[in-house]
Design an enzyme around this catalytic site. Sequence first.
Site, PDB file in Angstrom:
ATOM      1  N   TYR A 108      74.567  42.385  33.154  1.00 28.06           N
ATOM      2  CA  TYR A 108      74.302  43.057  31.880  1.00 28.06           C
ATOM      3  C   TYR A 108      74.513  42.046  30.774  1.00 28.06           C
ATOM      4  O   TYR A 108      75.530  41.328  30.768  1.00 28.06           O
ATOM      5  CB  TYR A 108      75.266  44.240  31.712  1.00 28.06           C
ATOM      6  CG  TYR A 108      75.152  44.993  30.404  1.00 28.06           C
ATOM      7  CD1 TYR A 108      76.127  44.844  29.418  1.00 28.06           C
ATOM      8  CD2 TYR A 108      74.089  45.855  30.152  1.00 28.06           C
ATOM      9  CE1 TYR A 108      76.039  45.533  28.220  1.00 28.06           C
ATOM     10  CE2 TYR A 108      74.002  46.549  28.952  1.00 28.06           C
ATOM     11  CZ  TYR A 108      74.988  46.386  27.983  1.00 28.06           C
ATOM     12  OH  TYR A 108      74.890  47.066  26.787  1.00 28.06           O
TER      13      TYR A 108
ATOM     14  N   ASP B 121      76.008  33.569  30.211  1.00 31.42           N
ATOM     15  CA  ASP B 121      76.495  34.666  29.373  1.00 31.42           C
ATOM     16  C   ASP B 121      77.998  34.795  29.637  1.00 31.42           C
ATOM     17  O   ASP B 121      78.415  35.415  30.610  1.00 31.42           O
ATOM     18  CB  ASP B 121      75.747  35.965  29.714  1.00 31.42           C
ATOM     19  CG  ASP B 121      76.297  37.130  28.917  1.00 31.42           C
ATOM     20  OD1 ASP B 121      75.670  38.215  28.968  1.00 31.42           O
ATOM     21  OD2 ASP B 121      77.348  36.974  28.259  1.00 31.42           O
TER      22      ASP B 121
ATOM     23  N   LYS C 212      83.516  39.325  22.518  1.00 29.19           N
ATOM     24  CA  LYS C 212      84.805  39.903  22.960  1.00 29.19           C
ATOM     25  C   LYS C 212      86.027  39.093  22.501  1.00 29.19           C
ATOM     26  O   LYS C 212      86.418  39.144  21.346  1.00 29.19           O
ATOM     27  CB  LYS C 212      84.785  40.112  24.475  1.00 29.19           C
ATOM     28  CG  LYS C 212      83.707  41.140  24.930  1.00 29.19           C
ATOM     29  CD  LYS C 212      83.738  41.402  26.406  1.00 29.19           C
ATOM     30  CE  LYS C 212      82.519  42.147  26.887  1.00 29.19           C
ATOM     31  NZ  LYS C 212      82.595  43.622  26.709  1.00 29.19           N
TER      32      LYS C 212
END
Length: 431
Positions: A144, A239, A267
């Site tokens: 994702y 990623d 994050k």
Amino acid sequence: MNNDKSQALFKKAQQYIPGGVNSPVRACKSVGCDPLFVQKANGARVVDVDGHEYVDFVCSWGPMILGHTPPAVMDAIRETMVNGTSFGAPCALEIDLAELVVNALPSVEKVRFVSSGTEATMSAIRLARGYTKRNVVVKFDGCYHGHADSFLVKAGSGVITLGIPGSPGVPDDIVKNTISIPYNNVEVLEKTLRNESLDIACVIMEPVAGNMGVVQPSPEFMQAVRALTAELGIVLIFDEVITGFRLSLGGAQQYFGINPDLTCLGKIIGGGLPVGAYGGKKEIMDNIAPDGPVYQAGTLSGNPLAMAAGVATINELAKPGFYEGLEAKAAGFAAELTGLAERYLPGQTTLNRVGSMMTAFFASEPVVDFESAMKADTVRYGTHFRQMLSQGVWLAPSQFEAAFISAAQTDADLSFALEKTEWSFKKLAGK
Ligand code: KE4
């Protein structure tokens, strides 16, 4: 457990907000309960609006590696906010965080800040397309990369959690330029990348998958991705929105010793405030406006509060022994968890862990890719989730997410969680 206040808030929230939540997985649909509303959090603990306290293993889906309200980060935010919250003009804090990121990540020479991981990944693939003048993006099943159109093909996280087939609203014209292939499959990888009829701009991968549950790459797979993309002039994008500053100060690329061409972050680098970033080689990054023609922009990009929180967070992570301590804690916890699974649910679970991110799958076979992850017993996971929540342990509300160890969890917190896990496993085993 009395959840009256959460229930009332959830009812009201659904009047104004789709599903009553601002991100789908939080709705807890896949684990068979309604979401709890959080009142406050501190250290390793989260307290809901009904006053129930939990040991937190979600850590806001990864950002809270220091735990909640770490003093150094809170002080930095307080000191910065008195001077203003957003200027729409450059400020020195952006340089401070950029310098920390560039110095920490082996492959990053320049970095651009945005406001979410999705913005980082969507900008990175646009840059790769602009730089290579090719269109096709190769991703991996179960990974994702946020909710930008190009990524909603066999995507992980909420997409598999909610069983959404791709996503309505994404035109076929977009999806045709995204190819999703199995993670950890070198043969399919090589066949795909060597297919000259494909106009491949980039490969984007989670260097450790965290969105089909935690799935580690085989060394052969990681080496093949890097070698083939280098040979074929394809941009390799890591990623690292989860793994960045999670697996080491240099992220997965330092942990595995493999340098991508572009890296996406999010994050942790925001210390709990909205931040994303993408960075890499100057040769590629200098194609970004205003120096180059590839456009990307953002009102709150480089937001001073988020920059200050990120700088304070990374300064804590850079302290000697931080990652060694986190690894020791995570390894110890995982060993105990595995022991409990073998004792009460023999042959019915498998634990995948890399550093301080891990997933206990209710699966009888090893989980090495999307196909094997999908064999996990999500109903049993839901029961376990609810049982653990009732006992004061907050796990991710999906089998296909990661549990995180934070610096704030004490040995007592982890022992408490293991004690409740034993109780839950016994109940699952019908004992
Ligand atoms: P955000 O747009 O949510 O900041 O980042 C998207 C993203 C990109 N790349 C990876 C590897 C990610 O894990 C994410 C977002 N992660 C999910 C949970 N695994 C966010 C939680 C949610 O969607 O509510």
